[in-house]
Design an enzyme around this catalytic site. Structure first.
Site, mmCIF file in Angstrom:
data_model
loop_
_atom_site.group_PDB
_atom_site.id
_atom_site.type_symbol
_atom_site.label_atom_id
_atom_site.label_comp_id
_atom_site.label_asym_id
_atom_site.label_seq_id
_atom_site.Cartn_x
_atom_site.Cartn_y
_atom_site.Cartn_z
ATOM 1 C CE LYS A 180 -1.711 3.094 2.562
ATOM 2 N NZ LYS A 180 -1.794 4.214 1.623
ATOM 3 N N GLY A 233 6.167 4.894 8.688
ATOM 4 C CA GLY A 233 5.345 6.100 8.715
ATOM 5 C C GLY A 233 5.386 6.748 10.088
ATOM 6 C CB SER A 234 3.219 9.322 11.504
ATOM 7 O OG SER A 234 1.972 8.676 11.348
ATOM 8 C CD GLU A 236 1.669 11.036 15.252
ATOM 9 O OE1 GLU A 236 2.080 10.775 14.106
ATOM 10 O OE2 GLU A 236 2.349 11.623 16.106
ATOM 11 N N GLY A 238 1.443 4.271 13.458
ATOM 12 C CA GLY A 238 2.086 3.051 13.950
ATOM 13 C C GLY A 238 1.403 2.513 15.198
ATOM 14 C CD GLU A 255 12.198 0.223 10.288
ATOM 15 O OE1 GLU A 255 12.840 1.189 10.726
ATOM 16 O OE2 GLU A 255 12.558 -0.947 10.426
ATOM 17 C CB CYS A 289 12.691 8.542 9.181
ATOM 18 S SG CYS A 289 13.811 7.501 8.240
ATOM 19 C CD GLU A 386 9.478 12.552 12.135
ATOM 20 O OE1 GLU A 386 8.315 12.132 12.281
ATOM 21 O OE2 GLU A 386 10.362 11.897 11.571
HETATM 22 P P1 NAD Z 1 1.783 8.387 7.786
HETATM 23 O O1 NAD Z 1 1.853 7.578 9.025
HETATM 24 O O2 NAD Z 1 0.770 9.458 7.689
HETATM 25 O O3 NAD Z 1 1.514 7.421 6.530
HETATM 26 C C1 NAD Z 1 2.381 6.372 6.204
HETATM 27 C C2 NAD Z 1 1.600 5.322 5.435
HETATM 28 O O4 NAD Z 1 0.665 4.734 6.324
HETATM 29 C C3 NAD Z 1 0.779 5.871 4.279
HETATM 30 O O5 NAD Z 1 0.740 4.923 3.238
HETATM 31 C C4 NAD Z 1 -0.595 6.042 4.904
HETATM 32 O O6 NAD Z 1 -1.631 6.013 3.959
HETATM 33 C C5 NAD Z 1 -0.653 4.852 5.831
HETATM 34 N N1 NAD Z 1 -1.516 5.003 6.994
HETATM 35 C C6 NAD Z 1 -1.838 6.138 7.659
HETATM 36 N N2 NAD Z 1 -2.650 5.857 8.687
HETATM 37 C C7 NAD Z 1 -2.841 4.511 8.689
HETATM 38 C C8 NAD Z 1 -3.595 3.625 9.504
HETATM 39 N N3 NAD Z 1 -4.317 4.054 10.523
HETATM 40 N N4 NAD Z 1 -3.567 2.301 9.227
HETATM 41 C C9 NAD Z 1 -2.826 1.830 8.206
HETATM 42 N N5 NAD Z 1 -2.123 2.635 7.372
HETATM 43 C C10 NAD Z 1 -2.113 3.967 7.626
HETATM 44 O O7 NAD Z 1 3.252 8.948 7.529
HETATM 45 P P2 NAD Z 1 3.741 9.863 6.325
HETATM 46 O O8 NAD Z 1 3.312 11.268 6.586
HETATM 47 O O9 NAD Z 1 3.374 9.254 5.029
HETATM 48 O O10 NAD Z 1 5.332 9.728 6.484
HETATM 49 C C11 NAD Z 1 6.050 10.495 7.365
HETATM 50 C C12 NAD Z 1 6.430 9.714 8.592
HETATM 51 O O11 NAD Z 1 7.120 8.508 8.202
HETATM 52 C C13 NAD Z 1 7.410 10.460 9.469
HETATM 53 O O12 NAD Z 1 7.061 10.305 10.813
HETATM 54 C C14 NAD Z 1 8.747 9.777 9.168
HETATM 55 O O13 NAD Z 1 9.718 9.907 10.169
HETATM 56 C C15 NAD Z 1 8.310 8.370 8.973
HETATM 57 N N6 NAD Z 1 9.344 7.610 8.236
HETATM 58 C C16 NAD Z 1 10.094 6.683 8.925
HETATM 59 C C17 NAD Z 1 11.101 5.985 8.265
HETATM 60 C C18 NAD Z 1 11.952 4.966 8.995
HETATM 61 O O14 NAD Z 1 12.658 4.206 8.333
HETATM 62 N N7 NAD Z 1 11.929 4.904 10.318
HETATM 63 C C19 NAD Z 1 11.357 6.241 6.919
HETATM 64 C C20 NAD Z 1 10.585 7.199 6.271
HETATM 65 C C21 NAD Z 1 9.568 7.874 6.938
#
Ligand code: NAD
Length: 484
Positions: A180, A233-234, A236, A238, A255, A289, A386
């Site tokens: 996804k 992702g974020s 929240e 996660g 992650e 990140c 962040e």
């Molecule tokens: P996000 O959490 O908003 O979204 C990430 C992904 O998760 C998207 O595909 C989104 O559609 C999906 N998503 C959102 N809510 C969800 C839910 N409730 N259930 C399932 N899927 C869901 O994050 P973002 O704004 O796309 O990315 C930025 C964040 O990602 C930052 O916090 C950044 O630090 C983190 N990030 C971490 C790494 C790492 O390796 N640790 C790498 C890149 C980005």
């Protein structure tokens, strides 16, 4: 409107079951330039069904390591062939200069796929001495099996590279997947799936369902036939994913975000530390990140270092990233623009000294000027949260102990850098800092063979390197009662 993207399931393209779409918006012009299917629960079920069918058929999961390696190697060749196409897809989607993904994301993705050819061949078991069975001798050994269908949920900031981190490892382990991508950046995942089909991967091994996190992402987490969620992702999202998956005893790798410290000691090479800190702050508009956004500097050089960092920030050319002399494009989306500006205003309000940049006015395109704060305290919002934008916060320390305490005074623990000429101190501090990865005199090296992941709110689990591939396997133990 130039393009419309559909799901890729079992080797074919599909619209959303209810026909709905999501608009794709160009961050430079703020114009809609395309759309993608807005996935539904039914679409997820169809994709998981395809992945499960293929897993059980065994056309991928039962191949031996050498055969899996052969296809992974072909895929690496095709990604290499299409480097510029893939880099442009990601860069255009988030308003980044294509030079960055060409130099960083694509070489790393290709290296991951090539490294995975080795992992596919190394999934060995162990023989374990055991006490026997009611006095009779036994032989116990372990085998590594694929965990099953994986739901790979990816953010927008480095879409192809992060997709490949997951894909290379799970394919090496023999899993099948439903990817996804972020709703803002579905292009490169779909192109990658098409390349896998060209390489000869059986249909259904790699599926892509586009759409929103709260719809497609949630449906993947709730699906009973998804064995593992690999999420980047974020924090929240996660947290919600772990809660949902926990009820179903699903494996989860998270992650998440970071607020990574760069610790500059008084004996560090000033120029090297300056270059490394600027890179760690401004690459990908700070939307990374591992961004080294907390700059902890020894008091003896703090003012000079902060001033030099502010000069470096002012020297960054911001504008349309498609122009060759431009180094930084806009942030990826309106919500990000508002978030970054909100934090810059908070930094000013909470009393940090603004040395470069500042709150941006909303002209066309979501451009943010690289921003440096000095004389900040670690408790300020700009030092704890962040921001995910080109904003650096300089904080002063007096002793090594204080530097380590400040570095660890964070809810996050993803990465850290230690800048010093004293290697004994460097290793001591690297051991004391709570983070998944520490660079000594280098900012966060990207390497396919290194494990990557965080502690605390930065996540759970590791991806990358052989540990990443092992995380997509289950260890099964088999005991044979020996005769006599
Ligand atoms: P996000 O959490 O908003 O979204 C990430 C992904 O998760 C998207 O595909 C989104 O559609 C999906 N998503 C959102 N809510 C969800 C839910 N409730 N259930 C399932 N899927 C869901 O994050 P973002 O704004 O796309 O990315 C930025 C964040 O990602 C930052 O916090 C950044 O630090 C983190 N990030 C971490 C790494 C790492 O390796 N640790 C790498 C890149 C980005």
């Amino acid at each position: 409107m130039t393009e419309h993207l559909k799901h890729f399931i079992a080797g074919a393209s599909f619209e959303a079951s209810d026909g709905r779409c999501i608009n794709l918006v160009n961050p430079v012009t703020e114009q809609v330039y395309g759309s993608c299917a807005r996935g539904t629960v039914e679409d997820v079920d169809r994709a998981v069904g395809a992945a499960r069918h293929q897993l059980e058929r065994g056309a991928w999961s039962q191949l031996d390591g050498a055969q899996r390696a052969r296809l992974l190697s072909k895929l690496a060749d095709l990604v290499e062939r299409d480097t510029d196409v893939l880099a442009d897809l990601d860069a255009n989607a988030i308003g980044r200069s294509p030079l960055e993904p060409r130099r960083m994301d694509l070489p790393n993705a290709i290296a991951n796929l090539r490294a995975a050819t080795g992992w596919a061949n190394q999934l060995e078991g162990r023989t374990i001495p055991s006490g026997g069975y009611f006095g009779a001798k036994t032989l116990s050994y372990t085998i590594r099996e694929p965990v099953g269908v994986v739901g790979a949920i990816v953010p927008w900031n480095s879409p192809l590279m992060i997709t490949v981190w997951k894909l290379a490892a799970l394919l090496a382990a023999g899993c099948t997947v439903v990817i996804k991508p972020s709703e803002e950046t579905p292009q490169s995942a779909l192109h990658l799936a098409a390349l896998a089909q060209e390489a000869g991967f059986p249909d259904g091994v790699i599926n892509v369902v586009t759409g929103y996190g709260g719809e497609v992402g949630r449906a993947l987490c709730e699906h009973p036939h998804v064995a593992k969620i690999s999420f980047t992702g974020s924090p929240e999202a996660g947290r919600e994913i772990q809660r949902t998956a926990g009820v179903l005893f699903k494996r989860v790798a998270l992650e998440l975000g970071g607020k990574s410290p760069q610790i500059v000691f008084d004996d560090a090479s000033f120029e090297d530390a300056l270059r490394g800190c600027a890179l760690g702050l401004f690459v990908n508009q700070g939307q990374i990140c591992a961004a080294g956004s907390r700059i902890l500097v020894h008091r003896s050089l703090a003012d000079r270092f902060a001033a030099a960092l502010a000069d470096a920030a002012r020297a960054v050319k911001v504008g349309d990233p498609r122009q060759p002399d431009i180094q930084m494009g806009p942030v990826a989306k309106k919500a990000q623009f508002d978030r970054v500006n909100r934090y810059i205003q908070l930094g000013i309000d909470q009393g940090a000294s603004l040395l470069a940049g500042g709150v941006s006015s909303p002209e066309q395109g979501w451009f943010v000027q690289p921003t440096i704060f000095a004389n900040a305290r670690n408790g300020m919002a700009i030092a704890q949260d962040e921001i995910f934008g080109p904003v650096g916060t300089v904080i002063t320390f007096d002793s090594e102990d204080e530097a380590v305490a400040l570095a660890n005074d964070s809810t996050y623990g993803l990465a850290a850098t230690v800048w010093t000429a004293d290697l004994v101190r460097a290793h001591r501090v690297a051991a004391a800092v709570k983070a998944g990865a520490v660079g000594i005199n280098c900012w966060s090296p990207l390497d396919a063979n290194l494990p990557w992941g965080g502690v605390k709110a930065s996540g759970i689990g590791r991806e990358g390197g052989f540990s990443g591939a092992l995380a997509y396997t289950e260890e099964k133990v088999i005991t044979v009662l020996l005769p006599g």
